[in-house]
Scaffold this motif. Structure first.
Motif, PDB file in Angstrom:
ATOM      1  N   ILE A 114      39.845  25.505  39.644  1.00 23.78           N
ATOM      2  CA  ILE A 114      39.882  25.853  40.913  1.00 23.78           C
ATOM      3  C   ILE A 114      40.785  27.607  40.938  1.00 23.78           C
ATOM      4  O   ILE A 114      40.293  28.439  40.911  1.00 23.78           O
ATOM      5  CB  ILE A 114      40.263  24.885  41.757  1.00 23.78           C
ATOM      6  N   SER A 115      41.679  26.856  39.803  1.00 22.42           N
ATOM      7  CA  SER A 115      42.919  28.272  39.876  1.00 22.42           C
ATOM      8  C   SER A 115      42.095  29.273  38.664  1.00 22.42           C
ATOM      9  O   SER A 115      42.218  30.457  39.536  1.00 22.42           O
ATOM     10  CB  SER A 115      43.836  27.475  39.267  1.00 22.42           C
ATOM     11  N   GLN A 116      42.063  29.035  38.361  1.00 23.80           N
ATOM     12  CA  GLN A 116      40.407  29.846  37.368  1.00 23.80           C
ATOM     13  C   GLN A 116      39.705  30.641  38.038  1.00 23.80           C
ATOM     14  O   GLN A 116      39.049  32.381  37.981  1.00 23.80           O
ATOM     15  CB  GLN A 116      39.985  29.392  35.822  1.00 23.80           C
ATOM     16  N   MET A 117      38.992  29.746  38.809  1.00 24.76           N
ATOM     17  CA  MET A 117      37.778  30.798  40.136  1.00 24.76           C
ATOM     18  C   MET A 117      38.431  31.590  40.949  1.00 24.76           C
ATOM     19  O   MET A 117      37.955  32.902  41.625  1.00 24.76           O
ATOM     20  CB  MET A 117      36.858  29.199  40.875  1.00 24.76           C
ATOM     21  N   GLY A 118      39.650  31.371  41.698  1.00 20.66           N
ATOM     22  CA  GLY A 118      40.708  31.834  42.465  1.00 20.66           C
ATOM     23  C   GLY A 118      41.354  33.232  41.784  1.00 20.66           C
ATOM     24  O   GLY A 118      41.238  34.261  41.747  1.00 20.66           O
ATOM     25  N   PHE A 119      41.428  32.915  40.725  1.00 24.38           N
ATOM     26  CA  PHE A 119      42.112  34.291  39.633  1.00 24.38           C
ATOM     27  C   PHE A 119      40.765  35.263  39.546  1.00 24.38           C
ATOM     28  O   PHE A 119      40.755  36.088  40.124  1.00 24.38           O
ATOM     29  CB  PHE A 119      41.951  33.749  38.579  1.00 24.38           C
ATOM     30  N   PHE A 120      39.565  34.571  38.955  1.00 23.05           N
ATOM     31  CA  PHE A 120      38.209  35.570  38.965  1.00 23.05           C
ATOM     32  C   PHE A 120      38.247  35.970  39.823  1.00 23.05           C
ATOM     33  O   PHE A 120      38.036  37.394  40.161  1.00 23.05           O
ATOM     34  CB  PHE A 120      37.228  34.450  38.767  1.00 23.05           C
ATOM     35  N   VAL A 121      37.952  35.956  41.339  1.00 18.77           N
ATOM     36  CA  VAL A 121      37.978  36.139  43.152  1.00 18.77           C
ATOM     37  C   VAL A 121      39.099  36.903  43.410  1.00 18.77           C
ATOM     38  O   VAL A 121      38.100  38.023  43.489  1.00 18.77           O
ATOM     39  CB  VAL A 121      38.091  34.631  44.275  1.00 18.77           C
ATOM     40  N   PHE A 122      40.319  36.578  43.068  1.00 18.31           N
ATOM     41  CA  PHE A 122      41.221  38.017  42.960  1.00 18.31           C
ATOM     42  C   PHE A 122      40.622  38.922  42.278  1.00 18.31           C
ATOM     43  O   PHE A 122      41.350  39.930  43.009  1.00 18.31           O
ATOM     44  CB  PHE A 122      42.743  36.801  42.497  1.00 18.31           C
ATOM     45  N   LEU A 123      40.561  39.636  40.830  1.00 22.36           N
ATOM     46  CA  LEU A 123      40.759  40.606  39.842  1.00 22.36           C
ATOM     47  C   LEU A 123      39.231  40.785  41.274  1.00 22.36           C
ATOM     48  O   LEU A 123      39.161  42.017  40.676  1.00 22.36           O
ATOM     49  CB  LEU A 123      39.655  40.002  38.831  1.00 22.36           C
ATOM     50  N   THR A 124      38.503  40.626  41.024  1.00 25.33           N
ATOM     51  CA  THR A 124      37.405  41.409  41.951  1.00 25.33           C
ATOM     52  C   THR A 124      37.135  41.628  43.219  1.00 25.33           C
ATOM     53  O   THR A 124      37.351  42.782  43.693  1.00 25.33           O
ATOM     54  CB  THR A 124      35.948  39.693  42.344  1.00 25.33           C
ATOM     55  N   VAL A 125      38.387  40.960  44.494  1.00 22.80           N
ATOM     56  CA  VAL A 125      38.041  41.725  45.335  1.00 22.80           C
ATOM     57  C   VAL A 125      39.222  42.535  45.388  1.00 22.80           C
ATOM     58  O   VAL A 125      39.378  43.388  45.892  1.00 22.80           O
ATOM     59  CB  VAL A 125      39.499  40.323  46.305  1.00 22.80           C
ATOM     60  N   HIS A 126      40.261  42.869  44.300  1.00 24.58           N
ATOM     61  CA  HIS A 126      41.164  43.882  43.667  1.00 24.58           C
ATOM     62  C   HIS A 126      40.223  45.128  43.728  1.00 24.58           C
ATOM     63  O   HIS A 126      40.658  46.445  44.082  1.00 24.58           O
ATOM     64  CB  HIS A 126      42.215  43.307  43.362  1.00 24.58           C
ATOM     65  N   ARG A 127      39.634  44.992  42.687  1.00 24.14           N
ATOM     66  CA  ARG A 127      38.790  46.133  42.229  1.00 24.14           C
ATOM     67  C   ARG A 127      38.332  46.758  43.265  1.00 24.14           C
ATOM     68  O   ARG A 127      38.251  47.376  43.020  1.00 24.14           O
ATOM     69  CB  ARG A 127      38.237  45.893  41.102  1.00 24.14           C
ATOM     70  N   PHE A 128      37.132  46.056  44.166  1.00 27.32           N
ATOM     71  CA  PHE A 128      36.101  46.217  44.961  1.00 27.32           C
ATOM     72  C   PHE A 128      37.445  46.829  46.387  1.00 27.32           C
ATOM     73  O   PHE A 128      37.442  47.745  46.751  1.00 27.32           O
ATOM     74  CB  PHE A 128      35.543  45.344  45.839  1.00 27.32           C
TER      75      PHE A 128
END
Length: 198
Positions: A62-76
């Motif tokens: 769950i943490s890794q999925m959240g981290f991936f979402v964070f990286l994606t949202v941050h870049r966008f």
């Protein structure tokens, strides 16, 4: 990041989640499980440990999925807003909003008639304190520009990942899920550059 580094990163986070959850789980339920240790009931200890390891691995995923979402949202967000200062201001607002909601909305939904809101303050404050410490270490590790985005991950993304335990509102589950999530998110944030270099 090379595929070998990515695989090591993934399994390292699984191990972090399993370890933290096992320690926290035994600490929370020590009253129930201390008899297993005092009587040297290895089978019982092993079965409980396997359960905690499995739950911890789920939390780490769950943490890794959240981290991936964070990286994606941050870049966008950086691409859309075209201004890191504007994005930082927006992140700061969301951090404060989420921290307030964790206190006030939980009080509205789960507070009893005689409860004080003070009892609902310290968990969001603990999350914020760990977030500030992790963001400070990350800032020292890389640059000053990473502080707010690191805090955003540690507070906002962790709170989103924590929603299943928040909805149940069982005290043991609140701690059992929150502490591993904070540990896994901090580990990912601080250790990603080292794994990326491998």
């Amino acid at each position: 990041m090379k595929s070998r580094g990515l695989v090591r990163f993934f399994f390292s986070i699984l191990a972090v989640g399993a370890l933290i959850t096992s320690v926290v789980g035994f600490a929370l339920k020590w009253g129930e499980y201390k008899g297993f240790f005092l009587n040297f009931e290895a089978g019982q200890i092993f079965s409980v440990l396997i359960w905690f390891i499995g739950v911890g691995m789920i939390f780490s995923v769950i943490s890794q999925m959240g981290f991936f979402v964070f990286l994606t949202v941050h870049r966008f967000a950086l691409e859309i807003l075209r201004s890191s200062s504007l994005w930082n201001l927006l992140q700061l607002f969301i951090i404060l909003f989420v921290a307030f909601d964790l206190m006030y909305v939980r009080f509205l939904f789960f507070g009893e008639r005689d409860d004080s809101i003070a009892g609902f303050v310290w968990l969001p404050l603990a999350l914020l304190a760990v977030g500030l410490l992790t963001a400070y270490i990350k800032q020292k590790q890389s640059s000053r520009n990473t502080f707010i985005s690191s805090l955003f991950l540690m507070v906002v993304i962790t709170a989103l990942e924590w929603v299943p335990a928040l909805r149940v509102n069982n005290e043991d589950w609140l701690y059992l899920m929150l502490i591993p999530l904070m540990g896994c998110n901090a580990f990912q944030l601080l250790m990603l550059p080292k794994f990326a270099q491998r």
